[in-house]
Design a protein around this motif. Structure first.
Motif, short mmCIF file in Angstrom:
data_model
loop_
_atom_site.label_atom_id
_atom_site.label_comp_id
_atom_site.label_asym_id
_atom_site.label_seq_id
_atom_site.Cartn_x
_atom_site.Cartn_y
_atom_site.Cartn_z
N GLY A 1 0.82 -1.21 0.00
CA GLY A 1 0.00 0.00 0.00
C GLY A 1 0.85 1.26 0.00
N THR A 2 1.91 1.26 0.82
CA THR A 2 2.72 2.48 0.92
C THR A 2 3.50 2.73 -0.37
OG1 THR A 2 4.63 1.38 1.87
CG2 THR A 2 3.00 2.21 3.42
N VAL B 1 2.40 2.07 -3.42
CA VAL B 1 1.43 2.69 -4.33
C VAL B 1 1.30 4.17 -4.01
CG1 VAL B 1 -1.00 2.75 -5.01
CG2 VAL B 1 0.14 0.55 -4.67
N ILE B 2 1.14 4.46 -2.70
CA ILE B 2 0.97 5.84 -2.28
C ILE B 2 2.22 6.67 -2.60
CG2 ILE B 2 0.61 7.34 -0.26
CD1 ILE B 2 -1.85 5.76 -0.70
N ASN C 1 1.43 9.59 -5.16
CA ASN C 1 1.40 10.94 -4.61
C ASN C 1 2.25 11.93 -5.42
OD1 ASN C 1 -0.21 11.99 -2.68
ND2 ASN C 1 0.91 11.14 -0.97
N LEU D 1 0.97 12.39 -9.07
CA LEU D 1 -0.24 13.19 -9.21
C LEU D 1 0.06 14.67 -9.01
CD1 LEU D 1 -2.71 10.89 -7.25
CD2 LEU D 1 -2.71 11.35 -9.70
N PHE D 2 0.80 14.98 -7.96
CA PHE D 2 1.11 16.39 -7.68
C PHE D 2 1.92 17.00 -8.81
CE2 PHE D 2 -0.30 15.94 -3.29
CZ PHE D 2 -0.73 17.23 -3.02
N ALA E 1 2.08 16.04 -11.91
CA ALA E 1 1.29 16.16 -13.13
C ALA E 1 0.35 17.36 -13.05
CB ALA E 1 0.49 14.89 -13.37
N ALA E 2 -0.36 17.46 -11.92
CA ALA E 2 -1.37 18.52 -11.81
C ALA E 2 -0.72 19.89 -11.67
CB ALA E 2 -2.28 18.26 -10.62
N LEU E 3 0.21 20.00 -10.73
CA LEU E 3 0.78 21.32 -10.46
C LEU E 3 1.94 21.63 -11.39
CD1 LEU E 3 0.55 21.34 -6.57
CD2 LEU E 3 -1.05 22.26 -8.25
N ASN F 1 -2.93 15.29 15.91
CA ASN F 1 -3.71 15.75 14.78
C ASN F 1 -3.59 17.27 14.64
OD1 ASN F 1 -5.52 15.83 12.73
ND2 ASN F 1 -7.25 15.02 13.87
N ARG G 1 -2.19 19.66 11.54
CA ARG G 1 -3.00 20.66 10.85
C ARG G 1 -2.54 22.08 11.11
NH1 ARG G 1 -8.40 19.23 9.34
NH2 ARG G 1 -8.60 16.98 9.12
N MET H 1 1.00 21.72 8.25
CA MET H 1 0.36 22.27 7.03
C MET H 1 0.80 23.70 6.72
SD MET H 1 -1.17 20.06 5.30
CE MET H 1 -2.20 20.97 4.13
N TYR I 1 4.17 23.54 5.27
CA TYR I 1 4.06 22.97 3.94
C TYR I 1 3.74 24.06 2.92
CZ TYR I 1 2.12 19.70 0.42
OH TYR I 1 1.85 18.98 -0.70
N MET I 2 2.85 24.96 3.33
CA MET I 2 2.33 25.94 2.39
C MET I 2 3.23 27.16 2.21
SD MET I 2 -0.38 24.93 1.10
CE MET I 2 -1.54 23.62 1.25
N SER J 1 -1.17 30.25 -0.03
CA SER J 1 0.04 29.75 -0.67
C SER J 1 -0.09 29.71 -2.19
CB SER J 1 0.34 28.37 -0.13
OG SER J 1 1.43 27.82 -0.81
N PHE K 1 -7.06 17.54 -10.10
CA PHE K 1 -7.33 17.67 -11.53
C PHE K 1 -8.69 18.29 -11.88
CE2 PHE K 1 -4.18 14.24 -11.31
CZ PHE K 1 -3.21 14.80 -12.12
N TYR L 1 -6.30 25.40 -12.18
CA TYR L 1 -6.18 25.99 -13.52
C TYR L 1 -7.43 25.66 -14.31
CZ TYR L 1 -4.36 21.27 -13.69
OH TYR L 1 -4.19 19.93 -13.50
#
Lengths: 260, 261, 343
Positions: free
Chosen positions: A25-26, A28-29, A33, A36-37, A39-41, A176, A180, A184, A187-188, B43, B191, B196
């Motif tokens: 599982g890890t 795959v993640i 992960n 995807l990031f 590709a999208a960003l 938690n 958060r 986070m 991260y930003m 951000s 996506f 965008y």
């Protein structure tokens, strides 16, 4: 405070054995992960960014700028997830530390053994991430090795202090909250997605002091190949101090909590 | 309200009351859920926005990047707020704490419990939306008063994903299964034109993206936020309501089978 | 002066009468049927592995008002399935089930409004405090806030949890949790209280405190239906009980009547070396009316234990250890099913 090579090995073997049940599982993640990031960003958003040719990026593509920053930030998250929850649970009643320290294993053995495993997880995740980034054309093959090292150092700089803290935490809600409200925002705003130089003056100063900024800068300069040796030494020492400091504090907190 | 109607609404109100009581201990979670889209907005919206500049072709004169991203982040927050509440927490209550069992020993029925939980999730989506709208108004990122329509939109989004979450909760076998939920949610977030416009993709990909429920949710909020209110909004709302209704129907059937055997 | 005295007297009476919490909604004198089952059956549909499974196989029983009625049997006998059907949370797949004069098949909601239920593993709401658990549970029944406040104060007192009202449920001991569960089940002032293995997992002290509370309820006229696999509990609490095995009722009656009908008055237990059962039993033949062989002992059923012991000694038996005791429900169960209650 005792420490034995046998004890550390035993503790790390335990975590490795547990990992055998979930590693698929890890994997795959840890491939999905970054893919995807990036590709999208990197590609999607990058299309808009590259169109503007912003001076803040010093001529590199957004993909090449983003990938190392994202890698450093991802290692911070991996470090937090691997060390906060598992350390907290293990230290509570009927947790594995309690069982382990009832045997000849010392609290320090438990800490180092667990950190060894967390380091292993960070190293493997950093490697898969860097390979994915290379496949996307975000980093040249020759710099993948140094990039993995830089990212692993960044992850460890979070792992040891977080482990030292998590062992003392009573309520899981705090962990938690830490994710958060601390992880986070880091991260930003540590230069992952945009250049810290864009921030207003005072915020820039704050951002430059954060450990993630140091990690992002280190990874980015290694990945883009424009590393200034002095800066690399500076960032690395900052992170190394955190690793060692976390270990020193962790040795105390583990001793205190597990022998109480 | 007539007494008969009140009697029918009462069990739903009780489930909401229970959740509100729990919230007195866990209000920080709501704060975190409002904070997350704000961080993204600061951000990516503002930070990356400087690198992107203005987006051409999205209306006159042109739309600033933060104004473009904000409604998408809001839709995502409304989605996550509702989905987490049902998928994750309902699974926990169903299989780990098993608290629905004693509730069903009272006059409450499975349907009332489920609808109550969904109503609560919708309420949460709305609360997150109101909080987020307040913050972006302070940031000065509100382009049109139509943005208030977003509260209604968030309720529709909340309903859709709360029902999907209910269905998920009846399928999940254990907490590791939530990894797969993440594996669906993350790419959708990345996506579904969050960061965008659709125009970045080639046409076939555009069609696929248009089928994503989050894309429809974003459309539902982005139009009014940018001052564009047209019939297409009804289409998006309809899509989400139908999807939610189907998920609810199926989820309830599965829930009944699990709880009253 | 006279008026004042009257006031004082009334106040005194209020204090006395008000102190006795009324927990049931039925009067003690009526002796009607509260639960009536005919051919009651529960069959679970075939799962992923295996075929359909009949947990409850056409059983008949009758529970009268204000009595304590028990289902006794080992794990898997069908007790819990029966309880879930009486609680109207699990629909019967066959037979008829009348509860409080209504049909379980179509009046579940109305029946549940008048039942209290104590599930096997408490299932308290861990996200709420002790007081909130009672409050929200009352709301499920549609009770008003004022009624709930009054009721939960009484019940916290009854469960001896008044000082724990604001505690989180996780902070309670096992016995406290159990008492809170019982308090919760009484929120709606039920006519019928269902208890599924009420004392399983409790330490002896907590068990006795719980029994005391249950006696108190019984005294006030609440009809109790409980399951247990402890025969001492069944003997102590139940006016009547049914013994279940493999989904069927194998015997019905009061504990005393069951013992009188199915076993002798006394039992001689002879300890033996494990594995020697058959051989020793052959030597002991005729010592008592009937002999059962267990792993580590022989059970010799007789109306005169001392005489049987003397005979056993004559044959050189009972060298390890021996004891004479009164027959119990455990012996009834062993006789009826050929196995022990707790295996």
């Amino acid at each position: 405070m005792q420490l034995s090579a046998d004890g550390v090995t035993q503790a790390w073997r335990y975590w490795l054995l547990r990992y055998r049940r979930t590693w698929r599982g890890t994997i795959v993640i840890s491939v999905a992960n970054p893919a995807l990031f990036l590709a999208a960003l990197g590609f999607g958003l990058g299309k808009l960014v590259d169109h503007e040719h912003s001076a803040y990026l010093h001529g590199s593509s957004y993909l090449a700028f983003l990938a190392p920053g994202l890698l450093a930030a991802a290692m911070m998250q991996t470090a937090y997830i691997e060390s906060a929850g598992p350390v907290h649970v293990s230290a509570r009643r009927a947790g594995v530390y309690r069982v382990a320290t009832a045997t000849p294993l010392s609290p320090l053995d438990a800490l180092l053994g667990h950190l060894l495993f967390i380091g292993f997880r960070i190293l493997t995740s950093a490697t898969t991430f860097a390979i994915v980034a290379w496949a996307f054309g975000a980093v040249p093959a020759s710099r993948v090795g140094p990039l993995v090292l830089a990212a692993t150092l960044t992850g460890l700089a979070f792992a040891t202090p977080v482990a030292a803290w998590a062992v003392t935490v009573e309520r899981p809600a705090l962990l938690n909250g830490g994710f958060r409200f601390v992880i986070m925002p880091l991260y930003m705003f540590s230069g992952t997605f945009f250049a810290v130089a864009q921030l207003p003056g005072w915020l820039q100063a704050v951002a430059r002091c954060t450990p993630l900024y140091q990690g992002v800068q280190l990874c980015r300069s290694v990945s883009l190949g424009d590393a200034d040796p002095l800066a690399v030494v500076g960032h690395s020492s900052y992170l190394a101090v955190l690793v060692v400091g976390g270990l020193a504090v962790g040795a105390r907190t583990f001793q205190r909590v597990l022998t109480a | 309200m007539t007494t008969a109607r009140y009697e029918r609404a009462r069990p739903v109100a009780v489930m909401i009351e229970r959740n509100l009581r729990i919230y007195r201990h866990t209000w920080a979670l709501l704060l975190a859920e409002i904070l997350e889209p704000i961080l993204y907005l600061g951000s990516i919206g503002l930070g990356v926005g400087v690198l992107v500049g203005h987006l051409p072709g999205l209306g006159a004169p042109s739309v600033g990047y933060p104004e473009f991203v904000a409604p998408a982040l809001l839709a995502t927050a409304a989605m996550n707020g509702a989905l987490n509440e049902t998928a994750f927490l309902m699974y926990n209550r169903l299989a780990v704490e098993r608290i629905y069992q004693p509730i069903l020993a009272t006059p409450m029925s499975v349907g009332e419990v489920a609808v109550g939980e969904i109503a609560w999730a919708v309420l949460r989506s709305v609360m997150i939306t109101v909080g987020f709208l307040g913050v972006i108004a302070v940031f000065g990122l509100v382009a049109s008063p139509w943005v208030l329509l977003g509260v209604l939109g968030a309720a529709v989004i909340g309903f859709c994903f709360a029902c999907v979450g209910l269905l998920v909760a009846t399928w999940v076998r254990g907490f590791p299964d939530f990894q797969f939920v993440q594996l669906v949610m993350l790419p959708m977030f990345l996506f579904a034109t969050t960061f965008y416009p659709l125009g970045v993709y080639p046409r076939p990909v555009q069609v696929a993206v248009e089928c994503l429920p989050l894309y429809q949710a974003i459309q539902l909020l982005r139009g009014p936020a940018l001052g564009q209110v047209d019939a297409a909004l009804l289409l998006s709302a309809g899509y989400l309501l139908v999807l939610g209704g189907l998920a609810l129907h199926w989820g309830l059937r599965r829930l009944r089978r699990i709880l009253s055997v | 002066m006279g008026i004042l005295a009257q006031f004082v007297f009334c106040g005194y009476m209020l204090a006395v009468c008000g102190g006795a919490v009324r927990l049931s909604g039925v009067s003690v004198s009526s002796r009607t049927s509260v639960v009536s089952a005919r051919g009651l059956t529960k069959t679970y549909p075939p799962g992923k592995a295996g075929s359909a499974f009949t947990a409850v196989d056409a059983i008949d029983f009758e529970v009268h008002s204000a009595e304590a009625f028990g289902f006794l049997g080992p794990n898997g006998a069908g007790k819990s399935s029966t309880m879930r059907m009486i609680g109207c949370v699990s629909p019967p797949t066959g037979g008829t089930l009348q509860i409080l004069g209504m049909d379980a098949a179509d009046s579940g909601k109305r029946i549940r409004a008048r039942i209290g239920s104590v599930p096997q593993d408490d299932l308290l709401d861990p996200e709420l405090t002790v007081g909130e658990n009672l409050l929200i549970y009352g709301r499920y029944f549609g009770m008003s806030r004022i009624a709930i406040a009054e009721r939960s104060a009484e019940l916290l007192e009854f469960a001896r949890l008044t000082d724990k009202a604001d505690a989180r449920v996780q902070a309670l001991s096992g016995g406290m949790r159990r008492r809170l569960t019982i308090a919760r089940s009484l929120m709606n002032t039920p006519d019928l209280l269902l208890l599924d293995e009420p004392t399983t997992g409790l330490d002896p002290q907590a068990r006795h405190l719980l029994w005391e509370r249950l006696f108190e309820l019984k005294r006030q006229g609440v009809t109790l239906v409980l399951t247990t696999h402890y025969m001492d509990e069944a003997e102590r609490l139940c006016d009547r009980l049914v013994v279940m095995d493999h989904g069927r009722v194998v015997a019905t009656g009061s504990p005393r009547a069951l013992i009188d009908t199915h076993v002798t008055r006394e039992v001689l237990e002879l300890l033996i070396e494990p594995g020697t059962g058959a051989a020793v039993a052959a030597r002991a033949y005729g010592v008592a009316d009937r002999i059962e062989v267990l792993a580590d002992r022989l059970l010799c059923y007789t109306d005169d234990g001392e005489r049987a012991l003397a005979r056993a000694h004559e044959r050189g038996l009972g060298g390890l250890d021996a004891l004479v005791r009164r027959a119990t429900l455990e012996d009834v169960f062993l006789y009826l099913t050929g196995r022990s209650l707790i295996e």
